[in-house]
Design a protein around this motif. Structure first.
Motif, PDB file in Angstrom:
ATOM      1  N   VAL A  51     -45.702  58.167  54.142  1.00 49.59           N
ATOM      2  CA  VAL A  51     -45.015  59.357  54.689  1.00 49.59           C
ATOM      3  C   VAL A  51     -43.801  58.998  55.538  1.00 49.59           C
ATOM      4  O   VAL A  51     -43.075  59.885  56.001  1.00 49.59           O
ATOM      5  CB  VAL A  51     -45.977  60.259  55.514  1.00 49.59           C
ATOM      6  N   CYS A  52     -43.561  57.700  55.748  1.00 50.03           N
ATOM      7  CA  CYS A  52     -42.479  57.241  56.632  1.00 50.03           C
ATOM      8  C   CYS A  52     -41.128  57.832  56.210  1.00 50.03           C
ATOM      9  O   CYS A  52     -40.824  57.911  55.023  1.00 50.03           O
ATOM     10  CB  CYS A  52     -42.402  55.715  56.589  1.00 50.03           C
ATOM     11  N   VAL A  53     -40.334  58.230  57.206  1.00 54.14           N
ATOM     12  CA  VAL A  53     -38.980  58.693  56.894  1.00 54.14           C
ATOM     13  C   VAL A  53     -37.949  57.700  57.423  1.00 54.14           C
ATOM     14  O   VAL A  53     -36.751  57.981  57.461  1.00 54.14           O
ATOM     15  CB  VAL A  53     -38.709  60.108  57.479  1.00 54.14           C
ATOM     16  N   GLY A  54     -38.398  56.541  57.823  1.00 52.50           N
ATOM     17  CA  GLY A  54     -37.493  55.525  58.377  1.00 52.50           C
ATOM     18  C   GLY A  54     -36.902  54.603  57.322  1.00 52.50           C
ATOM     19  O   GLY A  54     -36.189  53.663  57.648  1.00 52.50           O
ATOM     20  N   GLY A  55     -37.218  54.874  56.057  1.00 54.10           N
ATOM     21  CA  GLY A  55     -36.642  54.075  54.981  1.00 54.10           C
ATOM     22  C   GLY A  55     -37.235  52.686  54.864  1.00 54.10           C
ATOM     23  O   GLY A  55     -36.617  51.785  54.302  1.00 54.10           O
ATOM     24  N   GLY A  59     -43.590  51.263  55.886  1.00 49.34           N
ATOM     25  CA  GLY A  59     -43.700  52.108  57.073  1.00 49.34           C
ATOM     26  C   GLY A  59     -43.036  51.437  58.257  1.00 49.34           C
ATOM     27  O   GLY A  59     -43.241  50.249  58.488  1.00 49.34           O
ATOM     28  N   CYS A  60     -42.233  52.205  59.002  1.00 51.60           N
ATOM     29  CA  CYS A  60     -41.522  51.586  60.126  1.00 51.60           C
ATOM     30  C   CYS A  60     -42.378  51.603  61.389  1.00 51.60           C
ATOM     31  O   CYS A  60     -42.194  50.789  62.285  1.00 51.60           O
ATOM     32  CB  CYS A  60     -40.195  52.294  60.369  1.00 51.60           C
ATOM     33  N   GLY A  61     -43.316  52.537  61.457  1.00 47.48           N
ATOM     34  CA  GLY A  61     -44.171  52.623  62.641  1.00 47.48           C
ATOM     35  C   GLY A  61     -43.500  53.304  63.816  1.00 47.48           C
ATOM     36  O   GLY A  61     -44.130  53.533  64.847  1.00 47.48           O
ATOM     37  N   ALA A  62     -42.202  53.620  63.677  1.00 48.55           N
ATOM     38  CA  ALA A  62     -41.463  54.137  64.831  1.00 48.55           C
ATOM     39  C   ALA A  62     -40.925  55.554  64.609  1.00 48.55           C
ATOM     40  O   ALA A  62     -40.670  56.279  65.563  1.00 48.55           O
ATOM     41  CB  ALA A  62     -40.303  53.207  65.162  1.00 48.55           C
ATOM     42  N   CYS A  63     -40.743  55.959  63.346  1.00 45.65           N
ATOM     43  CA  CYS A  63     -40.163  57.275  63.101  1.00 45.65           C
ATOM     44  C   CYS A  63     -41.176  58.365  63.473  1.00 45.65           C
ATOM     45  O   CYS A  63     -42.361  58.097  63.688  1.00 45.65           O
ATOM     46  CB  CYS A  63     -39.738  57.420  61.639  1.00 45.65           C
ATOM     47  N   ASP A  64     -40.689  59.584  63.531  1.00 41.48           N
ATOM     48  CA  ASP A  64     -41.536  60.703  63.925  1.00 41.48           C
ATOM     49  C   ASP A  64     -42.743  60.839  62.981  1.00 41.48           C
ATOM     50  O   ASP A  64     -43.873  61.063  63.416  1.00 41.48           O
ATOM     51  CB  ASP A  64     -40.673  61.972  63.899  1.00 41.48           C
ATOM     52  N   ALA A  65     -42.505  60.646  61.673  1.00 40.62           N
ATOM     53  CA  ALA A  65     -43.603  60.796  60.702  1.00 40.62           C
ATOM     54  C   ALA A  65     -44.657  59.714  60.916  1.00 40.62           C
ATOM     55  O   ALA A  65     -45.862  59.995  60.920  1.00 40.62           O
ATOM     56  CB  ALA A  65     -43.046  60.728  59.274  1.00 40.62           C
ATOM     57  N   CYS A  66     -44.207  58.471  61.088  1.00 47.30           N
ATOM     58  CA  CYS A  66     -45.160  57.379  61.317  1.00 47.30           C
ATOM     59  C   CYS A  66     -45.981  57.649  62.570  1.00 47.30           C
ATOM     60  O   CYS A  66     -47.189  57.417  62.594  1.00 47.30           O
ATOM     61  CB  CYS A  66     -44.426  56.046  61.477  1.00 47.30           C
ATOM     62  N   ARG A  67     -45.316  58.115  63.620  1.00 50.10           N
ATOM     63  CA  ARG A  67     -46.046  58.320  64.871  1.00 50.10           C
ATOM     64  C   ARG A  67     -47.066  59.456  64.750  1.00 50.10           C
ATOM     65  O   ARG A  67     -48.183  59.348  65.217  1.00 50.10           O
ATOM     66  CB  ARG A  67     -45.070  58.558  66.037  1.00 50.10           C
TER      67      ARG A  67
END
Ligand SMILES: [Zn+2]
Length: 344
Positions: A51-55, A59-67
Protein backbone atom coordinates in the motif's frame (compact mmCIF):
# COMPACT_ATOMS: atom_id res chain seq x y z
CA UNK A 1 12.30 -0.53 5.38
CA UNK A 2 9.52 -2.28 7.33
CA UNK A 3 10.95 -5.79 6.80
CA UNK A 4 14.05 -4.82 8.80
CA UNK A 5 11.97 -5.12 11.95
CA UNK A 6 11.33 -8.81 11.27
CA UNK A 7 14.23 -10.35 13.18
CA UNK A 8 15.57 -13.89 12.96
CA UNK A 9 13.52 -14.97 9.92
CA UNK A 10 15.90 -14.48 6.96
CA UNK A 11 14.36 -17.21 4.76
CA UNK A 12 10.78 -15.97 5.13
CA UNK A 13 11.81 -12.34 4.58
CA UNK A 14 13.84 -13.32 1.51
CA UNK A 15 10.86 -15.16 -0.02
CA UNK A 16 8.58 -12.17 0.45
CA UNK A 17 10.98 -9.44 -0.58
CA UNK A 18 12.03 -11.38 -3.68
CA UNK A 19 8.39 -11.70 -4.75
CA UNK A 20 7.77 -7.99 -4.17
CA UNK A 21 10.91 -6.88 -6.03
CA UNK A 22 10.13 -9.10 -9.00
CA UNK A 23 6.50 -8.02 -9.04
CA UNK A 24 5.51 -11.67 -8.69
CA UNK A 25 3.44 -11.61 -5.55
CA UNK A 26 1.17 -14.59 -5.00
CA UNK A 27 -2.42 -13.66 -4.16
CA UNK A 28 -2.54 -15.72 -0.96
CA UNK A 29 0.18 -16.70 1.48
CA UNK A 30 0.12 -18.88 4.57
CA UNK A 31 2.66 -17.88 7.22
CA UNK A 32 3.32 -20.98 9.31
CA UNK A 33 5.27 -21.11 12.54
CA UNK A 34 5.07 -20.99 16.33
CA UNK A 35 3.41 -18.10 18.14
CA UNK A 36 5.50 -15.04 18.88
CA UNK A 37 8.13 -15.42 16.16
CA UNK A 38 7.19 -12.48 13.91
CA UNK A 39 4.50 -13.79 11.55
CA UNK A 40 2.16 -10.84 12.14
CA UNK A 41 5.02 -8.35 12.03
CA UNK A 42 6.02 -9.78 8.64
CA UNK A 43 2.41 -9.67 7.42
CA UNK A 44 2.17 -5.99 8.31
CA UNK A 45 5.51 -5.26 6.59
CA UNK A 46 4.22 -7.09 3.53
CA UNK A 47 1.00 -5.04 3.62
CA UNK A 48 3.02 -1.83 3.93
CA UNK A 49 4.95 -2.74 0.78
CA UNK A 50 1.66 -3.28 -1.06
CA UNK A 51 0.00 0.00 0.00
CA UNK A 52 3.07 2.28 0.19
CA UNK A 53 2.80 5.57 -1.68
CA UNK A 54 6.47 6.44 -1.22
CA UNK A 55 7.52 4.70 -4.42
CA UNK A 56 9.57 2.03 -2.63
CA UNK A 57 8.80 -1.56 -3.75
CA UNK A 58 9.47 -2.99 -0.28
CA UNK A 59 7.60 -0.15 1.46
CA UNK A 60 9.26 3.02 2.70
CA UNK A 61 7.92 2.77 6.24
CA UNK A 62 7.68 6.55 6.39
CA UNK A 63 4.83 7.65 4.11
CA UNK A 64 1.34 8.24 5.44
CA UNK A 65 0.09 4.91 4.01
CA UNK A 66 2.93 2.91 5.55
CA UNK A 67 2.38 4.53 8.92
CA UNK A 68 -1.36 3.95 8.95
CA UNK A 69 -0.84 0.32 7.87
CA UNK A 70 1.17 -0.37 11.02
CA UNK A 71 -0.72 1.85 13.45
CA UNK A 72 -3.70 0.27 15.22
CA UNK A 73 -6.79 2.18 16.28
CA UNK A 74 -6.93 2.94 19.97
CA UNK A 75 -10.50 1.78 20.41
CA UNK A 76 -12.05 -1.56 19.51
CA UNK A 77 -11.75 -2.98 16.98
CA UNK A 78 -7.98 -2.71 17.32
CA UNK A 79 -7.13 -2.92 13.64
CA UNK A 80 -4.79 -1.03 11.30
CA UNK A 81 -5.88 2.55 10.57
CA UNK A 82 -5.29 2.05 6.84
CA UNK A 83 -8.66 1.05 5.34
CA UNK A 84 -7.05 -1.32 2.84
CA UNK A 85 -5.19 -3.35 5.46
CA UNK A 86 -7.92 -5.55 6.83
CA UNK A 87 -7.46 -7.61 9.98
CA UNK A 88 -9.40 -10.79 10.65
CA UNK A 89 -9.12 -12.83 13.84
CA UNK A 90 -11.14 -14.37 16.62
CA UNK A 91 -12.75 -11.69 18.81
CA UNK A 92 -10.99 -8.86 16.96
CA UNK A 93 -14.38 -7.21 16.36
CA UNK A 94 -16.93 -6.47 19.09
CA UNK A 95 -19.99 -8.77 18.69
CA UNK A 96 -22.27 -5.88 17.70
CA UNK A 97 -20.15 -5.29 14.57
CA UNK A 98 -20.43 -8.89 13.39
CA UNK A 99 -24.08 -9.68 13.85
CA UNK A 100 -24.05 -10.12 17.62
CA UNK A 101 -21.94 -13.25 17.45
CA UNK A 102 -19.60 -13.79 20.39
CA UNK A 103 -16.50 -15.55 19.13
CA UNK A 104 -15.30 -17.53 22.13
CA UNK A 105 -13.62 -20.34 20.24
CA UNK A 106 -13.64 -19.62 16.53
CA UNK A 107 -13.67 -16.99 13.82
CA UNK A 108 -17.29 -16.83 12.75
CA UNK A 109 -18.64 -16.89 9.23
CA UNK A 110 -20.34 -13.58 10.10
CA UNK A 111 -16.95 -11.95 10.56
CA UNK A 112 -15.72 -13.27 7.23
CA UNK A 113 -18.90 -12.07 5.50
CA UNK A 114 -18.95 -8.62 7.05
CA UNK A 115 -15.25 -7.88 7.24
CA UNK A 116 -13.86 -9.67 4.19
CA UNK A 117 -16.53 -10.43 1.59
CA UNK A 118 -18.07 -6.95 1.67
CA UNK A 119 -14.63 -5.43 1.14
CA UNK A 120 -13.20 -7.65 -1.55
CA UNK A 121 -16.32 -7.09 -3.64
CA UNK A 122 -15.07 -3.53 -4.22
CA UNK A 123 -11.77 -2.02 -5.28
CA UNK A 124 -9.39 -0.80 -2.57
CA UNK A 125 -10.44 2.43 -0.83
CA UNK A 126 -7.31 4.40 -1.61
CA UNK A 127 -4.31 2.16 -2.26
CA UNK A 128 -3.38 0.12 -5.33
CA UNK A 129 -3.99 -3.02 -3.34
CA UNK A 130 -5.90 -4.35 -0.39
CA UNK A 131 -4.44 -6.88 2.02
CA UNK A 132 -6.43 -9.18 4.29
CA UNK A 133 -4.49 -10.57 7.25
CA UNK A 134 -6.09 -13.55 9.02
CA UNK A 135 -4.64 -14.00 12.50
CA UNK A 136 -4.93 -17.53 13.93
CA UNK A 137 -6.34 -18.96 10.68
CA UNK A 138 -6.69 -22.37 12.37
CA UNK A 139 -9.57 -20.84 14.33
CA UNK A 140 -11.71 -20.22 11.24
CA UNK A 141 -14.96 -22.14 11.64
CA UNK A 142 -15.72 -24.56 8.82
CA UNK A 143 -18.33 -22.22 7.35
CA UNK A 144 -15.98 -19.24 7.73
CA UNK A 145 -13.21 -21.14 5.93
CA UNK A 146 -15.63 -22.11 3.17
CA UNK A 147 -16.76 -18.51 2.77
CA UNK A 148 -13.16 -17.40 2.51
CA UNK A 149 -12.35 -20.17 0.08
CA UNK A 150 -14.50 -18.66 -2.68
CA UNK A 151 -12.43 -15.50 -2.76
CA UNK A 152 -9.21 -17.51 -2.54
CA UNK A 153 -10.33 -19.55 -5.54
CA UNK A 154 -11.15 -16.56 -7.71
CA UNK A 155 -8.43 -14.07 -6.89
CA UNK A 156 -9.05 -10.50 -7.94
CA UNK A 157 -6.08 -8.49 -8.99
CA UNK A 158 -4.99 -6.15 -6.23
CA UNK A 159 -6.43 -8.30 -3.44
CA UNK A 160 -3.95 -10.21 -1.28
CA UNK A 161 -4.41 -12.59 1.61
CA UNK A 162 -2.01 -13.55 4.36
CA UNK A 163 -3.16 -16.37 6.66
CA UNK A 164 -1.19 -16.66 9.90
CA UNK A 165 -1.17 -19.98 11.71
CA UNK A 166 0.75 -21.91 14.33
CA UNK A 167 -1.24 -25.05 13.48
CA UNK A 168 -1.23 -25.47 9.70
CA UNK A 169 -2.24 -29.12 10.06
CA UNK A 170 -5.66 -27.98 11.31
CA UNK A 171 -6.43 -25.96 8.16
CA UNK A 172 -8.69 -27.48 5.52
CA UNK A 173 -6.81 -28.98 2.59
CA UNK A 174 -8.72 -26.75 0.20
CA UNK A 175 -7.44 -23.66 2.07
CA UNK A 176 -3.91 -25.03 2.09
CA UNK A 177 -3.90 -25.80 -1.61
CA UNK A 178 -4.92 -22.19 -2.41
CA UNK A 179 -2.24 -20.58 -0.25
CA UNK A 180 1.51 -20.51 -0.60
CA UNK A 181 3.37 -21.54 2.56
CA UNK A 182 6.08 -19.33 4.06
CA UNK A 183 7.74 -20.91 7.07
CA UNK A 184 8.77 -19.09 10.23
CA UNK A 185 11.01 -20.90 12.71
CA UNK A 186 11.58 -20.44 16.44
CA UNK A 187 13.72 -17.36 17.10
CA UNK A 188 17.37 -17.89 17.99
CA UNK A 189 18.36 -16.87 21.54
CA UNK A 190 20.37 -13.85 20.38
CA UNK A 191 17.26 -12.42 18.70
CA UNK A 192 15.24 -13.03 21.88
CA UNK A 193 17.95 -11.26 23.86
CA UNK A 194 17.76 -8.29 21.47
CA UNK A 195 13.96 -8.15 21.86
CA UNK A 196 14.17 -8.34 25.68
CA UNK A 197 16.89 -5.68 25.79
CA UNK A 198 14.76 -3.50 23.54
CA UNK A 199 11.98 -3.71 26.15
CA UNK A 200 14.32 -2.60 28.90
CA UNK A 201 14.51 -5.95 30.73
CA UNK A 202 17.35 -6.08 33.29
CA UNK A 203 20.52 -7.57 31.81
CA UNK A 204 20.91 -10.25 34.53
CA UNK A 205 17.50 -11.76 33.68
CA UNK A 206 17.92 -11.80 29.92
CA UNK A 207 19.79 -15.09 29.49
CA UNK A 208 17.42 -17.16 31.62
CA UNK A 209 14.32 -15.55 30.06
CA UNK A 210 15.63 -16.25 26.56
CA UNK A 211 16.32 -19.88 27.53
CA UNK A 212 12.82 -20.28 28.97
CA UNK A 213 11.03 -18.81 25.98
CA UNK A 214 11.60 -21.67 23.55
CA UNK A 215 12.15 -19.35 20.59
CA UNK A 216 9.06 -17.21 21.11
CA UNK A 217 9.42 -13.47 21.65
CA UNK A 218 5.90 -13.18 23.07
CA UNK A 219 6.63 -15.97 25.58
CA UNK A 220 9.90 -14.28 26.57
CA UNK A 221 8.10 -11.00 27.24
CA UNK A 222 5.39 -12.78 29.17
CA UNK A 223 7.95 -14.57 31.33
CA UNK A 224 9.50 -11.17 31.93
CA UNK A 225 6.26 -9.93 33.51
CA UNK A 226 7.06 -10.06 37.25
CA UNK A 227 3.50 -10.70 38.41
CA UNK A 228 3.01 -13.68 36.13
CA UNK A 229 6.41 -15.14 36.92
CA UNK A 230 5.72 -14.95 40.67
CA UNK A 231 2.49 -16.95 40.32
CA UNK A 232 4.33 -19.39 38.07
CA UNK A 233 7.07 -19.87 40.64
CA UNK A 234 4.41 -20.65 43.22
CA UNK A 235 2.92 -23.25 40.89
CA UNK A 236 6.28 -24.91 40.31
CA UNK A 237 7.09 -24.86 44.03
CA UNK A 238 3.68 -26.36 44.91
CA UNK A 239 4.10 -29.09 42.33
CA UNK A 240 7.56 -30.07 43.58
CA UNK A 241 6.24 -30.10 47.15
CA UNK A 242 3.50 -32.54 46.10
CA UNK A 243 6.18 -34.71 44.49
CA UNK A 244 8.11 -34.83 47.78
CA UNK A 245 5.04 -35.47 49.99
CA UNK A 246 4.15 -39.09 50.75
CA UNK A 247 1.08 -40.66 49.13
CA UNK A 248 -0.99 -39.41 46.21
CA UNK A 249 -3.31 -37.17 48.26
CA UNK A 250 -1.15 -34.06 47.93
CA UNK A 251 -0.77 -34.70 44.18
CA UNK A 252 -4.52 -34.74 43.66
CA UNK A 253 -5.09 -31.79 45.97
CA UNK A 254 -2.47 -29.77 44.10
CA UNK A 255 -3.78 -30.78 40.66
CA UNK A 256 -7.31 -29.77 41.54
CA UNK A 257 -6.38 -26.61 43.39
CA UNK A 258 -7.55 -23.51 41.57
CA UNK A 259 -8.83 -22.68 38.12
CA UNK A 260 -5.83 -22.71 35.84
CA UNK A 261 -5.97 -21.71 32.25
CA UNK A 262 -4.56 -24.37 29.94
CA UNK A 263 -2.08 -22.08 28.15
CA UNK A 264 -0.84 -20.84 31.49
CA UNK A 265 -0.33 -24.40 32.77
CA UNK A 266 1.62 -25.27 29.62
CA UNK A 267 3.88 -22.23 30.10
CA UNK A 268 4.41 -23.02 33.76
CA UNK A 269 5.28 -26.63 33.00
CA UNK A 270 7.69 -25.23 30.40
CA UNK A 271 9.39 -23.35 33.24
CA UNK A 272 9.58 -26.57 35.26
CA UNK A 273 11.05 -28.43 32.28
CA UNK A 274 13.75 -25.77 32.03
CA UNK A 275 14.57 -26.27 35.72
CA UNK A 276 15.18 -29.95 35.09
CA UNK A 277 17.26 -29.24 31.98
CA UNK A 278 19.44 -26.90 34.04
CA UNK A 279 19.81 -29.58 36.73
CA UNK A 280 20.68 -32.21 34.12
CA UNK A 281 23.29 -29.89 32.64
CA UNK A 282 24.85 -29.14 36.04
CA UNK A 283 24.97 -32.81 37.05
CA UNK A 284 26.37 -33.81 33.68
CA UNK A 285 29.06 -31.14 33.94
CA UNK A 286 30.16 -32.54 37.29
CA UNK A 287 29.95 -36.10 35.94
CA UNK A 288 27.16 -36.99 38.36
CA UNK A 289 24.88 -39.90 37.45
CA UNK A 290 22.00 -37.75 38.72
CA UNK A 291 22.06 -36.09 35.30
CA UNK A 292 20.10 -39.08 34.05
CA UNK A 293 17.37 -38.67 36.68
CA UNK A 294 16.99 -34.99 35.84
CA UNK A 295 16.74 -35.87 32.14
CA UNK A 296 14.02 -38.42 32.95
CA UNK A 297 12.08 -35.80 34.82
CA UNK A 298 12.45 -33.38 31.97
CA UNK A 299 11.03 -35.98 29.57
CA UNK A 300 8.07 -36.59 31.89
CA UNK A 301 7.24 -32.87 31.99
CA UNK A 302 7.52 -32.57 28.21
CA UNK A 303 5.15 -35.53 27.83
CA UNK A 304 2.70 -33.82 30.19
CA UNK A 305 2.87 -30.62 28.13
CA UNK A 306 2.19 -32.65 25.00
CA UNK A 307 -0.77 -34.35 26.67
CA UNK A 308 -2.32 -31.03 27.72
CA UNK A 309 -1.78 -29.55 24.29
CA UNK A 310 -3.50 -32.55 22.76
CA UNK A 311 -6.60 -31.54 24.68
CA UNK A 312 -5.94 -33.53 27.84
CA UNK A 313 -7.58 -32.27 31.01
CA UNK A 314 -4.99 -30.19 32.80
CA UNK A 315 -5.91 -31.39 36.33
CA UNK A 316 -5.71 -35.06 35.33
CA UNK A 317 -2.43 -34.62 33.51
CA UNK A 318 -0.92 -32.70 36.45
CA UNK A 319 -1.84 -35.37 39.01
CA UNK A 320 -0.47 -38.04 36.66
CA UNK A 321 2.71 -36.01 36.24
CA UNK A 322 3.19 -35.65 40.01
CA UNK A 323 2.73 -39.43 40.38
CA UNK A 324 5.29 -40.25 37.70
CA UNK A 325 7.75 -37.67 39.04
CA UNK A 326 7.36 -39.37 42.44
CA UNK A 327 8.16 -42.71 40.78
CA UNK A 328 11.15 -41.15 39.01
CA UNK A 329 12.42 -39.97 42.41
CA UNK A 330 12.76 -43.59 43.51
CA UNK A 331 14.88 -44.27 40.44
CA UNK A 332 18.45 -45.02 41.07
CA UNK A 333 20.89 -43.44 38.71
CA UNK A 334 21.79 -46.79 37.11
CA UNK A 335 18.29 -48.04 36.26
CA UNK A 336 16.96 -48.00 32.71
CA UNK A 337 14.83 -45.01 31.74
CA UNK A 338 11.06 -45.08 32.28
CA UNK A 339 10.46 -42.63 29.48
CA UNK A 340 12.24 -42.39 26.19
CA UNK A 341 13.11 -39.44 24.08
CA UNK A 342 10.36 -36.86 24.07
CA UNK A 343 8.49 -35.92 20.93
CA UNK A 344 9.91 -32.42 20.71
ZN1 LIG B 1 5.53 4.01 2.35
Amino acid sequence: MPFERVLGQPAAVATLTRALLRGKVHHAYRFEGPDGVGKELAAVAFAQALVCVGGVPLGCGACDACRRAETRSERAPVVPLHPDVIMVGRAVYPPELIGGKKESSEISVEQVRRVVLTRVAYPPHEARNQVIIVRGAEELSVSAANALLKTLEEPKSGTYFVLLTSQPEVLMDTIKSRTLPVRFGPLPDDVLRTVLRGRGIAEERIDSLAALAGGSASAALEFADPERSLVREEFVRGLLEAVRSPGLGPAIAFAEGGERERGWVVESLGALATTFVDQAREHAASGSPRARVAAERYALVVDAIDAIERNGQAALVISGLVASLKAARQLRPGTPPVVRVSRR
